[in-house]
Motif scaffolding. Sequence first.
Motif, short mmCIF file in Angstrom:
data_model
loop_
_atom_site.label_atom_id
_atom_site.label_comp_id
_atom_site.label_asym_id
_atom_site.label_seq_id
_atom_site.Cartn_x
_atom_site.Cartn_y
_atom_site.Cartn_z
N ARG A 181 -40.00 -4.77 43.44
CA ARG A 181 -39.64 -6.39 42.57
C ARG A 181 -38.57 -7.11 42.71
O ARG A 181 -38.76 -8.20 42.93
CB ARG A 181 -41.11 -6.97 42.10
CG ARG A 181 -42.23 -5.91 42.58
CD ARG A 181 -43.17 -5.66 40.96
NE ARG A 181 -43.02 -5.40 40.18
CZ ARG A 181 -43.04 -5.31 38.88
NH1 ARG A 181 -44.34 -6.38 38.90
NH2 ARG A 181 -42.03 -4.16 38.35
N ASN A 182 -37.63 -6.74 42.06
CA ASN A 182 -36.81 -7.35 41.21
C ASN A 182 -35.34 -6.70 41.59
O ASN A 182 -33.97 -6.32 41.11
CB ASN A 182 -37.07 -7.39 40.01
CG ASN A 182 -37.80 -6.45 39.15
OD1 ASN A 182 -37.36 -4.83 39.88
ND2 ASN A 182 -38.43 -6.39 38.61
N ASN A 210 -30.86 -12.39 45.29
CA ASN A 210 -31.79 -11.86 45.55
C ASN A 210 -31.92 -10.62 45.32
O ASN A 210 -31.51 -10.28 46.28
CB ASN A 210 -32.21 -12.50 46.82
CG ASN A 210 -34.00 -11.85 47.09
OD1 ASN A 210 -34.76 -11.31 46.38
ND2 ASN A 210 -33.88 -11.41 48.56
N ALA A 211 -31.82 -10.28 44.07
CA ALA A 211 -32.06 -8.58 43.93
C ALA A 211 -32.33 -7.59 44.21
O ALA A 211 -33.91 -7.50 44.80
CB ALA A 211 -31.61 -7.75 41.79
N VAL A 212 -32.39 -6.88 45.48
CA VAL A 212 -32.08 -5.68 45.64
C VAL A 212 -32.71 -4.32 45.39
O VAL A 212 -33.78 -3.59 45.33
CB VAL A 212 -31.46 -5.69 46.97
CG1 VAL A 212 -32.07 -4.57 47.80
CG2 VAL A 212 -31.81 -6.82 48.28
N CYS A 250 -25.98 -6.19 43.80
CA CYS A 250 -26.97 -6.51 43.51
C CYS A 250 -28.17 -7.04 44.45
O CYS A 250 -29.82 -6.58 44.74
CB CYS A 250 -27.92 -7.24 42.18
SG CYS A 250 -27.33 -6.89 40.51
N THR A 251 -27.39 -7.22 45.37
CA THR A 251 -27.91 -7.49 46.26
C THR A 251 -28.26 -6.83 48.06
O THR A 251 -28.53 -6.69 48.95
CB THR A 251 -27.47 -9.04 47.98
OG1 THR A 251 -25.95 -8.39 47.83
CG2 THR A 251 -27.48 -10.71 46.43
N ILE A 295 -21.40 2.40 45.41
CA ILE A 295 -20.40 2.45 46.03
C ILE A 295 -20.67 1.62 47.11
O ILE A 295 -19.80 0.72 47.42
CB ILE A 295 -19.94 4.29 46.28
CG1 ILE A 295 -19.34 4.41 45.28
CG2 ILE A 295 -19.36 3.88 47.40
CD1 ILE A 295 -19.04 5.82 45.44
N THR A 296 -21.47 1.51 48.24
CA THR A 296 -22.22 1.00 48.95
C THR A 296 -22.21 -0.50 49.18
O THR A 296 -22.74 -1.08 49.67
CB THR A 296 -23.37 1.58 50.16
OG1 THR A 296 -24.72 1.47 49.20
CG2 THR A 296 -22.96 2.76 50.62
N SER A 297 -22.66 -0.53 47.79
CA SER A 297 -22.57 -1.75 47.12
C SER A 297 -21.75 -2.92 46.67
O SER A 297 -21.55 -4.49 46.38
CB SER A 297 -24.02 -2.46 46.09
OG SER A 297 -23.11 -2.06 44.97
N VAL A 298 -20.34 -1.96 46.99
CA VAL A 298 -19.26 -2.45 46.47
C VAL A 298 -18.82 -3.76 47.35
O VAL A 298 -19.13 -3.93 48.54
CB VAL A 298 -17.57 -1.76 46.53
CG1 VAL A 298 -16.82 -2.29 46.15
CG2 VAL A 298 -18.15 -0.74 45.86
N PRO A 299 -18.03 -5.13 47.00
CA PRO A 299 -18.44 -6.77 47.89
C PRO A 299 -16.63 -6.59 47.95
O PRO A 299 -15.59 -5.27 47.39
CB PRO A 299 -18.48 -7.48 46.94
CG PRO A 299 -18.60 -7.37 45.52
CD PRO A 299 -18.44 -5.62 45.53
N ALA A 300 -16.46 -7.38 49.41
CA ALA A 300 -14.97 -7.76 49.66
C ALA A 300 -14.57 -8.91 48.82
O ALA A 300 -15.71 -9.82 47.54
CB ALA A 300 -14.90 -7.47 50.76
N LEU A 301 -13.62 -9.08 48.88
CA LEU A 301 -13.00 -10.53 47.72
C LEU A 301 -13.23 -11.15 48.54
O LEU A 301 -13.59 -12.62 47.50
CB LEU A 301 -11.27 -9.68 47.71
CG LEU A 301 -10.26 -11.18 46.90
CD1 LEU A 301 -10.95 -10.72 45.56
CD2 LEU A 301 -8.84 -10.58 47.33
#
Length: 346
Positions: A151-152, A285-287, A325-326, A331-337
Amino acid sequence: MPCRPAKTSDAICRVLRTGPGLRAVVYDQSPKRSYTRFVTAQRADVVGIGENSVDLVYRIPGGSQDPPRHLATPNAKFRASAHSVSCGGQVATTLAGCAALGLRTLYVGTFGDDANGQRARDTLTDAGVDLSHAVVRHAPNRHAVILVDERNGDRTVVWHRDPQLAMRVDDIPASVVSHARLVHVDDLDEEASIAAARIAAGAGVLVTSDIDRVTEQTPALIASSTVPIFSAHVPGALTGERDPERALRALRKSHSGWLCVTLGTDGAMLLDGDRLHHVPAFAVNAVDTTGAGDVFRAALIYALLQSQSSTEILRFASAAAALSCTREGAITSVPALDEIHQLMNS
């Protein structure tokens, strides 16, 4: 450049490829029963000392109840809607985040010699993290079971770590720590983290810390850190102040540097001198919130090394955490600059 070991019987010369170009290293086979290590002379931007993990993630469908009734019922059985295996851990995820932002990172920590340990090593290597001072012990790697509320994105973590994986003070490579631009430690093996932080501080190196619990050694870890970064509940537990601003100001009495706390959906706060900076969380939208705090720390470290202002640092780190959080995993959730800048400018 060729390298020449002092004692041919104790070490052999190797050249490893780490990303673009070649780098000469010495393979050190010093008499340690549980591991071997590589020694490198290249200076790292960030040396991280602490935890890595293999995470077994189960997504739990939620109903209208809060929490879902099946999660609160004793002896219940329920089916996960999805399952995945990914890698994380506080320091490991932070270093992967720093590497994704272009920083040279080096990990000092322990792996098990099982399949999970190999998975964790492969994941960090693929992320661009230098493992030349990592330790492999004859034990199962740390792992966690993570239940994610669909849900959140909120998660519950149950973890296990074999005592053989504990970092010791003599595992800390003092020369590597003292030549880094910044050292990041967690509070898993506190004696080792405090020792590393003191070595770094003595050499004039910045120290950030990930403080997620309160123990008898927490004050010493805070005192050894240039910028202690607290999970939401920690300042209140240390000071008795429920309000995060009052808690940070109470901690100011014993620490003159920056004090930072992550507050989840309430954003983050940083106390710089007597001036408090608060940045609300970015609306996304947090996954899956797994690893969000670790990514926050990675982005804060990057912005700190870029000499950004307090407010810019806090906002940049909050944007990075929101993006993580999306996505599922740590480690797979790390965003790019560029993704972080895009969210900040949207």
